[in-house]
Design an enzyme around this catalytic site. Structure first.
Site, mmCIF file in Angstrom:
data_model
loop_
_atom_site.group_PDB
_atom_site.id
_atom_site.type_symbol
_atom_site.label_atom_id
_atom_site.label_comp_id
_atom_site.label_asym_id
_atom_site.label_seq_id
_atom_site.Cartn_x
_atom_site.Cartn_y
_atom_site.Cartn_z
ATOM 1 N N HIS A 485 7.513 -95.360 10.737
ATOM 2 C CA HIS A 485 8.292 -95.169 11.950
ATOM 3 C C HIS A 485 7.314 -94.768 13.058
ATOM 4 O O HIS A 485 6.876 -93.623 13.104
ATOM 5 C CB HIS A 485 9.337 -94.061 11.750
ATOM 6 N N HIS A 486 6.992 -95.708 13.931
ATOM 7 C CA HIS A 486 5.979 -95.451 14.969
ATOM 8 C C HIS A 486 6.641 -94.875 16.201
ATOM 9 O O HIS A 486 7.469 -95.537 16.814
ATOM 10 C CB HIS A 486 5.274 -96.751 15.364
#
Lengths: 552, 181
Positions: A485-486
């Protein structure tokens, strides 16, 4: 087989011929140019396409739905790595990592129409109210310039758009105004085993929202149990952003695939004027538009802004704050597992059906929010086991019977605080297939997150021991990894000195440029980010529409 | 436990009737076509079925019956002219070539023990599957693992090892809720 070979091999001569017939030239008189055909870009485009001329540019291909079973076979066969499933890797996707922790970027994203929702697991929780006010409520990190109430109607709409199966049985979830669009998936058999242990420990279990059809929805199939959700759902029961890309196209939007945007050009009045993109024939084009929405994820979004540096903006576009690329965050995985002396019925499906948010809002200055998950896919999958090893016949069957059946495991996610030293920059001397500097990722994790992992581990192990499990592994501070999850690299703030975008996700520096991405999250919470990405994207769509209606 | 045409259909539903993982094999099969060479022609569909069925009798546990019709129906879907299907054909040709060279007989005429020995002599037991690799790695990919994938992604194959809805098989969203039988 490397990802690079995979990408090349995916394209046959027939594909190349077909490519030549595809018109990838710019659209004249476009109102809106969206960069990125993942969930954020798809939802913005769908929101605007009925009333406006919208163009979506994506660096990756448009994948053939007919190939999904072949991609599933890749997911099962040992010959292929995770990036091979959706053709990630090679010079196009080159990157560098630096710092304490390696970041496996090409395991963590998909380029192409649909973006990373093609390989995601499809878990869609709302952030908690306190996640929007971490600084004032927990004493760490910045507050968001918006509150849960600002996003609440968009959360509800996002749940309808994606198609979410869920229930209102979670006493720790933030307030909601209506039921989920579909009923939840029923608890698993192994959930029932966990439930007894949790009850005796005073730990609550509840259902979990899935962006996966528990019944027919939006002309898509209910889940049929392929069991390979992550990285591919052949049935289409799991939401992916091709849904909204196709809907936007039906409303008149134009999608140009295999068109990496290399630069955003601007004029002297702080407006973006064109997205410069490349095409497979080696040509470069300029897509002009009145408004631009960058929706290229938490890594490529800051990279594009940095690549767009100019004399007027020498540190990169929209980077007056100097924060573009900084505060790169991911969620930390925390887990533990083992075996029981009884069957646990794992790996029938690839998603989980029960979770525990009980400890989430205990978060403060020293403890991060975290959530716990009860897996339905603990231990090995027999078919994958069968494809490795030097045995066959009766011996193999015996090994599979011995190896499968009694596993249990728990997972979870932990928030990490934003840290300017955790960041995405441009590599000094490494370029991609088009000669542009590749992203360089320095991912650092602070003590608050690592200490919280230990706390979560303690709870997980206590549940497993109460269950009677022989605990065989614990993913603690030394073994944790990213959840892919950037977040955080173009943070949202009311203050132009402290953030890249304002509360409407419009860049402080450029009047006609918005960012729709988890890159705008000032803090990350510990909930999977895509529902929040979707809610913000719908909100961006409204803001762009209003801005255009006001005469730009 | 009898494998049925339904199992073969289920395996094809899981793996795809066309192409297998063809995305990754287009170039290499062209290069490999005719590799068993020395003037030998590649086996036709019937010969591939015969050889694959013989190998399956070694690959599959004794408790399984109905192998002939299962493998035949499965290959009906996989031998479709796709690059993956041609990869199977070429790998079978290599197995047959080895059988004739070392045992003076086609693989289907070998005793179970000799068939087992042949595949181990080829190195298919210890090789990691690779569609672009050595003979052992290609035989592992296109012959050994092709057959194991078909069996263990089918409901009957799954049941053999305790899971009636194995990964890759669209067996519905109910079985995960049920306790052990």
């Amino acid at each position: 087989m490397s990802g690079a070979e995979s990408v090349g091999d995916e394209r046959s001569a027939a594909d190349a011929d077909a490519d030549e017939a595809i018109d990838r030239t710019p659209v004249a008189d476009a109102d809106v140019c969206v960069v990125g055909a993942g969930p954020a870009g798809a939802l913005v485009a769908d929101r605007l396409a009925g009333d406006r001329d919208v163009v979506i540019l994506d660096a990756g291909p448009r994948f053939d739905p007919e190939d999904r079973l072949a991609r599933q076979e890749r997911a099962i066969r040992p010959s292929y790595g995770r990036p091979d499933v959706w053709g990630m890797g090679g010079a196009r996707d080159a990157h560098e990592t630096a710092g304490d922790r390696t970041y496996p970027l090409n395991h963590a994203r998909v380029k192409g129409v649909g973006g990373s929702t093609l390989h995601w697991q499809g878990m869609v929780m709302r952030l908690h109210e306190e996640d929007f006010n971490s600084g004032s409520e927990r004493g760490v990190g910045p507050d968001w310039p918006i509150d849960y109430d600002d996003l609440r109607p968009y959360y509800a709409e996002a749940e309808r758009e994606l198609g979410v199966s869920g229930a209102s049985d979670n006493p720790y979830a933030p307030p909601r105004e209506e039921p989920h669009p579909m009923p939840p998936f029923e608890p698993s058999y192994s959930d029932s085993l966990f439930a007894e242990a949790c009850e005796s420990l005073g730990i609550d279990m509840h259902s979990v929202p899935n962006a996966r059809n528990s019944e027919p929805y939006d002309d898509r199939s209910p889940c049929v149990g392929y069991g390979t959700c992550q990285p591919v759902c052949p049935s289409g029961a799991k939401y992916d952003a091709t849904v909204h890309v196709e809907r936007a196209e039906a409303a008149g939007a134009t999608v140009i695939d295999r068109a990496p945007v290399e630069q955003l050009e601007h004029d002297g009045d702080d407006r973006v004027t064109a997205a410069v993109y490349a095409t497979p024939d080696g040509e470069r084009h300029r897509q002009e538009a009145d408004a631009f929405v960058v929706a290229a994820g938490g890594v490529e979004t800051p990279r594009l802004l940095l690549l767009s540096a100019s004399d007027r903006y020498p540190d990169g576009l929209a980077n007056g704050s100097g924060h573009v690329g900084e505060f790169f965050m991911d969620h930390l995985f925390v887990g533990a597992g083992g075996t029981l002396d009884e069957p646990t019925r794992q790996n029938h499906v690839g998603f989980y059906t029960s979770a525990c948010d009980q400890f989430y809002d205990e978060a403060d200055e020293s403890q991060a929010p975290f959530k716990l998950e009860f897996f339905n896919y603990a231990g090995p999958s027999p078919v994958e086991m069968a494809l490795t090893g030097d045995d066959w016949g009766d011996a193999l069957a015996e090994r599979l019977r011995d190896g499968y059946g009694n596993h249990v495991a728990m997972g979870g996610l932990v928030e990490q605080l934003p840290d300017a030293e955790s960041r995405v920059t441009l590599a000094d001397d490494r370029t991609d297939d088009r000669g542009n500097p590749v992203p360089r990722i320095e991912w650092t994790v602070g003590d608050r997150a690592l200490d919280t992992i230990e706390r979560a581990n303690e709870i997980q192990v206590s549940i497993l021991e109460e269950l009677g499990a022989d605990v065989e592994w614990v993913a603690g501070p030394d073994a944790t990894g990213p959840a892919y999850h950037h977040m955080g690299t173009t943070r949202m703030s009311d203050d132009p000195d402290r953030g890249v975008v304002d509360a409407d996700c419009r860049t402080h520096d450029l009047d006609n440029c918005w960012i729709a991405s988890s890159s705008v999250f000032p803090t990350s919470g510990a909930m999977n980010p895509t529902l929040t990405i979707a809610a913000l994207a719908l909100r961006v769509g409204d803001d762009v529409a209003e801005w255009l209606a006001d005469g730009s | 436990m009898e494998l049925t045409r339904r199992d073969a259909t289920a395996a094809l539903a899981a793996l795809g009737a066309t192409g297998g993982v063809a995305l990754g094999v287009r170039r290499t099969t062209d290069e490999r076509r005719g590799r068993p060479g020395d003037g030998e022609e590649l086996p036709d569909d019937e010969a591939v079925r015969t050889a694959m069925t013989a190998v399956a009798e070694t690959m599959y546990p004794d408790a399984v019956s109905g192998i002939d019709s299962f493998v035949g129906a499965f290959l009906d879907g996989r031998l479709d002219g796709s690059p993956h299907g041609e990869g199977i054909r070429a790998a079978v040709a290599e197995v047959e070539s080895a059988a004739r060279s070392w045992d003076d007989a086609p693989v289907a005429d070998l005793s179970p023990a000799d068939r087992d020995e042949l595949l181990r002599e080829l190195g298919a037991d210890v090789a990691e599957e690779n569609p672009d690799g050595t003979t052992a790695e290609r035989v592992r990919y296109y012959v050994v693992n092709e057959l194991l994938l078909a069996l263990y992604s089918s409901p009957t194959g799954g049941e053999l090892v305790g899971i009636e809805n194995p990964q890759g098989h669209p067996g519905g969203a109910e079985s995960y809720q049920r306790g052990p039988p």
